[in-house]
Scaffold this active site. Sequence first.
Site, PDB file in Angstrom:
ATOM      1  N   CYS A 243      -2.548   1.335   8.203  1.00  0.00           N
ATOM      2  CA  CYS A 243      -1.579   0.572   7.412  1.00  0.00           C
ATOM      3  C   CYS A 243      -1.992  -0.890   7.330  1.00  0.00           C
ATOM      4  CB  CYS A 243      -0.185   0.670   8.040  1.00  0.00           C
ATOM      5  SG  CYS A 243       0.537   2.296   7.935  1.00  0.00           S
TER       6      CYS A 243
ATOM      7  N   GLU B 212       0.821  -1.205   0.000  1.00  0.00           N
ATOM      8  CA  GLU B 212       0.000   0.000   0.000  1.00  0.00           C
ATOM      9  C   GLU B 212       0.857   1.258   0.000  1.00  0.00           C
ATOM     10  OE1 GLU B 212      -3.467  -1.988   2.849  1.00  0.00           O
ATOM     11  OE2 GLU B 212      -2.322  -0.248   3.529  1.00  0.00           O
TER      12      GLU B 212
END
Length: 359
Positions: free
Chosen positions: A331, A90
Amino acid sequence: MDIRSFYPEELIQIVREMGGRDFQGRQLFRWLHQKQTADYQDMTDLPKTMRSQLEREYPLGDLSPVDVQVSAMDGTRKFLFALSDGQMVESVWMRYRHGDSVCISSQAGCRMGCAFCASTMGGLVRGLTAGEMLGQVYAVGKAVGRPVSHVVVMGSGEPLDNYEQLLRTIRILSHEQGMHMSQRNMTVSTCGIVPRIYDLAAEKLQITLALSLHGATDAKRQELMPIARKYPLREVIEACDHYFEKTGRRITYEYSLIKGVNDTDADMKDLARLLRGRNCHVNLIPVNPVKERDFRQSDKKVVASSKNKLEKYGINVTIRREMGRDIDGACGQLRRRHQERQCEETASGGKGMEREKWR
């Protein structure tokens, strides 16, 4: 390593072995990092034979976006990229008054085991190459059509657990023949791998070091972060003090506020006692809730009160602006959602990749 991970002098050596000249190695570096070209055939000042050989021996390609989420609140974009081996990472693009910032991942997964983090839930698959870290910056910049001015290595993974590739990323980003980004515009976040903090200090880079603190006593920190059982708080703070002494760069201490866990008056007193007199900055972070965890965000009044209490003790403190809260902000959340969908679709009971966890 992939070719984007190489320093100019290493590219010069590659070009020499192909019968080329040193200046062509420097041209190759500029194509890769200044112009961020993803096709050798576009590198028109290199010989065709060299371009063809590079294509065969060092395949190029941008990271492939698997998913992109855009916040309706503030325009923050979260990208899920597929790597060449199918792993996913990501990256997050955030727009600020001072410029555009990209938060990148340094590993596929993570082995640190922090109790409030989604990235670590599947363990560590592998570290990223410098080219894969740089690729996130380049791909995001192209996607938004704006130059990236700041890079934060604070996504999935522990950067200092992938130390050599991290250094390559920083040096290539700041190279005058690449993006030439100021190291002062780069931040590296760590949970506190003490020997590597000393190593990083010896490099005398001008990046900002951010320590994920999250607890002001060993007991509280060990409750949240397994790494704290290996490196006591005293050793971590001493390493951060050493980093400041060697580089002159003020340390940022990140403190995720978790309701009923580390946000009490006593916690703030412990935090002030720990950091008082140090030239540092505390970044209070209302924790991003993760559905698989029981932790909840502190109330807004508690967050504001925590800031006021620390300021009364003379601590420089800010509250991190909450960005992208209407998307998978924490996250590892977007990556994990995608992996869950894959498991549901393929539910075959096959053996997956072996994950590594911090012990």
